[in-house]
Scaffold this active site. Structure first.
Site, PDB file in Angstrom:
ATOM      1  N   HIS A   1       0.887   5.270   1.225  1.00 28.90           N
ATOM      2  CA  HIS A   1       0.166   6.186   2.110  1.00 28.90           C
ATOM      3  C   HIS A   1       0.862   7.543   2.099  1.00 28.90           C
ATOM      4  O   HIS A   1       2.094   7.597   2.193  1.00 28.90           O
ATOM      5  CB  HIS A   1       0.115   5.616   3.527  1.00 28.90           C
ATOM      6  CG  HIS A   1      -0.678   6.466   4.455  1.00 28.90           C
ATOM      7  ND1 HIS A   1      -2.064   6.534   4.401  1.00 28.90           N
ATOM      8  CD2 HIS A   1      -0.306   7.337   5.429  1.00 28.90           C
ATOM      9  CE1 HIS A   1      -2.496   7.385   5.313  1.00 28.90           C
ATOM     10  NE2 HIS A   1      -1.448   7.888   5.943  1.00 28.90           N
TER      11      HIS A   1
ATOM     12  N   ASP B   1      -3.333   1.371   7.534  1.00 29.45           N
ATOM     13  CA  ASP B   1      -2.116   2.161   7.344  1.00 29.45           C
ATOM     14  C   ASP B   1      -0.993   1.758   8.290  1.00 29.45           C
ATOM     15  O   ASP B   1      -0.227   2.599   8.781  1.00 29.45           O
ATOM     16  CB  ASP B   1      -2.411   3.676   7.484  1.00 29.45           C
ATOM     17  CG  ASP B   1      -3.398   4.147   6.427  1.00 29.45           C
ATOM     18  OD1 ASP B   1      -3.402   3.577   5.323  1.00 29.45           O
ATOM     19  OD2 ASP B   1      -4.180   5.071   6.713  1.00 29.45           O
TER      20      ASP B   1
ATOM     21  N   SER C   1       4.931   6.868   2.323  1.00 29.79           N
ATOM     22  CA  SER C   1       5.450   5.560   2.718  1.00 29.79           C
ATOM     23  C   SER C   1       4.825   4.468   1.855  1.00 29.79           C
ATOM     24  O   SER C   1       3.623   4.512   1.580  1.00 29.79           O
ATOM     25  CB  SER C   1       5.073   5.236   4.175  1.00 29.79           C
ATOM     26  OG  SER C   1       5.384   6.296   5.047  1.00 29.79           O
TER      27      SER C   1
ATOM     28  N   ASN D   1       0.856  -1.191   0.000  1.00 28.47           N
ATOM     29  CA  ASN D   1       0.000   0.000   0.000  1.00 28.47           C
ATOM     30  C   ASN D   1       0.887   1.233   0.000  1.00 28.47           C
ATOM     31  O   ASN D   1       2.014   1.197   0.490  1.00 28.47           O
ATOM     32  CB  ASN D   1      -0.878   0.018   1.263  1.00 28.47           C
ATOM     33  CG  ASN D   1      -1.819   1.219   1.278  1.00 28.47           C
ATOM     34  OD1 ASN D   1      -2.412   1.553   0.249  1.00 28.47           O
ATOM     35  ND2 ASN D   1      -1.937   1.877   2.416  1.00 28.47           N
TER      36      ASN D   1
HETATM   37  C1  GAR Z   1      -2.529   8.827  -2.917  1.00 26.94           C
HETATM   38  O1  GAR Z   1      -2.006  10.028  -2.401  1.00 26.94           O
HETATM   39  C2  GAR Z   1      -2.327   7.695  -1.932  1.00 26.94           C
HETATM   40  O2  GAR Z   1      -1.135   7.818  -1.209  1.00 26.94           O
HETATM   41  C3  GAR Z   1      -3.517   7.868  -1.032  1.00 26.94           C
HETATM   42  O3  GAR Z   1      -4.572   8.168  -1.905  1.00 26.94           O
HETATM   43  C4  GAR Z   1      -4.043   8.884  -3.025  1.00 26.94           C
HETATM   44  C5  GAR Z   1      -4.543   8.214  -4.280  1.00 26.94           C
HETATM   45  O4  GAR Z   1      -4.161   8.952  -5.395  1.00 26.94           O
HETATM   46  N1  GAR Z   1      -3.782   6.683  -0.273  1.00 26.94           N
HETATM   47  C6  GAR Z   1      -4.233   6.679   0.972  1.00 26.94           C
HETATM   48  O5  GAR Z   1      -4.539   7.691   1.575  1.00 26.94           O
HETATM   49  C7  GAR Z   1      -4.357   5.302   1.616  1.00 26.94           C
HETATM   50  N2  GAR Z   1      -4.514   5.401   3.015  1.00 26.94           N
HETATM   51  P1  GAR Z   1      -4.080   8.274  -6.823  1.00 26.94           P
HETATM   52  O6  GAR Z   1      -5.430   7.604  -7.046  1.00 26.94           O
HETATM   53  O7  GAR Z   1      -3.880   9.415  -7.777  1.00 26.94           O
HETATM   54  O8  GAR Z   1      -2.950   7.286  -6.820  1.00 26.94           O
END
Ligand code: GAR
Length: 219
Positions: free
Chosen positions: A113, A149, A140, A111
């Site tokens: 984050h 997370d 991360s 994942n």
């Molecule tokens: C990203 O910033 C990712 O790190 C976050 O969602 C966004 C998705 O963007 N994930 C989380 O918050 C998970 N806990 P994307 O769809 O453009 O990759």
């Protein structure tokens, strides 16, 4: 002899910019993984259309169509099995998995984050980092574990928090780093170079280097 590439599914719920970073990285001839499937739990996820334009197979497993989390996950895992997926990358996938699914994919599910874990788990990480006044923020990539997370961290990248930052500016700076480290981590996992020891991840061939992030130091 031709080396086999690991078969990877990317799970998304939205925009899919990390998905694109992984798809683009996997285009390189020497990349040890291929993206065989993109799965969204939301039929309207923007990333689905993007994946199609990139020639990657997509499918939707809409969680709202299932009575239980277990039923949703069974449908999801059936798709993964049909595509012979070996590694799963969560990329903005906003569902929490049951313990049994997490156990089945232990060591094979990553994942990303948008914070320097264990700080700022959950949502609105950039707003919370600004509110807390931290001077360094980042992202991360970690193995998925039972708690949200959490799980052994493979790689982190840092960015400075600047005086005139707002949530949007900070998020953009972090996202750029997300796009760099996620493909780097998938490469290491697909090359079987990651060993989980408790909460730590040891990188084979990492030697004494502490930070294997491809990110170059910022001026
Ligand atoms: C990203 O910033 C990712 O790190 C976050 O969602 C966004 C998705 O963007 N994930 C989380 O918050 C998970 N806990 P994307 O769809 O453009 O990759």
């Amino acid at each position: 002899m031709k080396k086999t590439r690991k078969r990877v599914a990317i799970l998304i719920s939205g925009r899919g910019s990390n998905m694109v970073a992984l798809i683009e990285a996997a285009r390189a001839r020497d990349y040890p993984a291929e993206i065989v499937l993109v799965v969204s739990n939301r039929p309207g996820a923007r990333g689905l259309a993007v994946a199609k334009t990139k020639g990657v197979a997509t499918t939707v497993v809409d969680h709202t169509g299932f009575a239980t989390r277990e039923a949703f996950e069974a449908a999801l895992e059936a798709k993964l099995a049909a595509a012979e997926v070996e590694i799963v990358c969560l990329a903005g996938f906003m569902r929490v998995f049951t313990r049994s699914l997490v156990d089945r994919w232990r060591g094979r599910m990553l994942n990303i984050h948008p914070s320097l874990l264990p700080a700022f788990k959950g949502l609105d990480t950039h707003a919370r980092a600004l509110a807390a006044g931290v001077k360094t923020h980042g992202c991360s990539v970690h193995f998925v574990a039972h708690e949200l997370d959490s799980g052994p961290i493979v790689m982190q990248a840092t960015v400075p928090v600047l005086d005139d930052d707002d949530e949007e500016k900070l998020a953009a700076r972090v996202l750029e780093e997300e796009h760099r480290i996620y493909p780097a981590v998938l490469r290491l996992l697909a090359e079987d170079r990651l060993k989980i020891e408790g909460e730590r991840v040891i990188v084979a061939g990492g030697g004494k280097r502490v930070d294997l992030s491809p990110a170059s130091p910022k001026p």
